[in-house]
Scaffold this motif. Sequence first.
Motif, short mmCIF file in Angstrom:
data_model
loop_
_atom_site.label_atom_id
_atom_site.label_comp_id
_atom_site.label_asym_id
_atom_site.label_seq_id
_atom_site.Cartn_x
_atom_site.Cartn_y
_atom_site.Cartn_z
N SER A 148 39.86 36.47 29.83
CA SER A 148 39.16 36.46 31.12
C SER A 148 39.91 37.38 32.09
CB SER A 148 39.09 35.03 31.68
OG SER A 148 40.41 34.51 31.86
N THR A 221 37.31 34.49 39.01
CA THR A 221 37.68 34.60 37.59
C THR A 221 36.42 34.85 36.79
OG1 THR A 221 39.58 33.12 37.86
CG2 THR A 221 38.74 33.45 35.62
N SER A 223 34.99 34.85 33.25
CA SER A 223 35.32 34.33 31.91
C SER A 223 34.04 34.02 31.16
CB SER A 223 36.18 33.06 32.03
OG SER A 223 35.48 32.05 32.71
#
Length: 332
Positions: A148, A221, A223
């Motif tokens: 990620s 983030t 991911s």
Amino acid sequence: MNKPAKQNQITIKINGKDNSFYEDSAEKEIIDIEAGEEAETAATIENQLESFDWNLPEEQNEGNDGHFSLSKKNTSPVIFSASDKRKRKATIIKAPLIAVVCAILLGTCFGYAVLKMVTSTDRKAVPVAAPAVESRPVAAAPEVVLPSINSFMVQGGVFSSEQAARKVQEKLTDSSVPVEVLRLDNRFYIFLGMADSLEKAKSLAGYYKLKKVDAFWKEITVSGKGTGSEDDKKVLGDMLALYQELAKNSAALLLGTEAKAEVKTAAAKINSLKPKANSAHAKELNDMRGNLKASADLIEKYQSSSESTMLELSQEQLLFFLKNYQALLSKE
């Protein structure tokens, strides 16, 4: 005194016995063999004709006594017997028989030799098939979870529907502001740029506020559950490092500070990134590589032209990079 009449003597050897005959010159009287002895001799001669020794007489000159005799010419007698006849007859029969047997043997040997040569040639001409080897499927390389990415972003808005976010995106694009829509936690975010820290992202938001654009700062983030090979993971790791470097340099130049990293070095690293052609993510990886290269080229153009628009476009290419990366992590 009257001289005895001259007589001629003839000696014949019969059955190993010498028999003499005398002829009187005056009366020419012939001395005959007695009847009994003659009959016995004739019978013996008839029974032993095959073993009779023929001694040819050798004429001798008349000696002082006027006698003629027959003597042996050779010491070894010539004997012709019935067994000799049978041997000669057997030899006559065996000679052609032996020739036929020899011809058969020679023909058989020659034929066997030719057959051997032909069969050996045929064996050489026909390739022998290799034994079948049981093929076992090659085990596929294990898949790994792709990494990620954390990024410090300049946010231009957040919406619950993609349609509302797209309308705002169109307005910002018309104002020549870099913009991209990302879906995070079932919400649609509008991002204008990024920096290498949250503090720098806050300063960059102030830059866009000067252009009358609502801007905020936010750490996100990106991911997903996407997997790939070890090679894919390595290439992505190198790309993420270059992404962070280009975000830092472009933001620093927009804020009026000198970029510390040499852009040409970053461009050379990007050129060395070559995803595997047989990778399942080859298309996405090549698109992301193209985004990084375009961002580096725009920064280099800014350094030669000093146009801030080049830096904004450079940040826009990094936003495209994040969009492609999110699509890659969402791919199953």
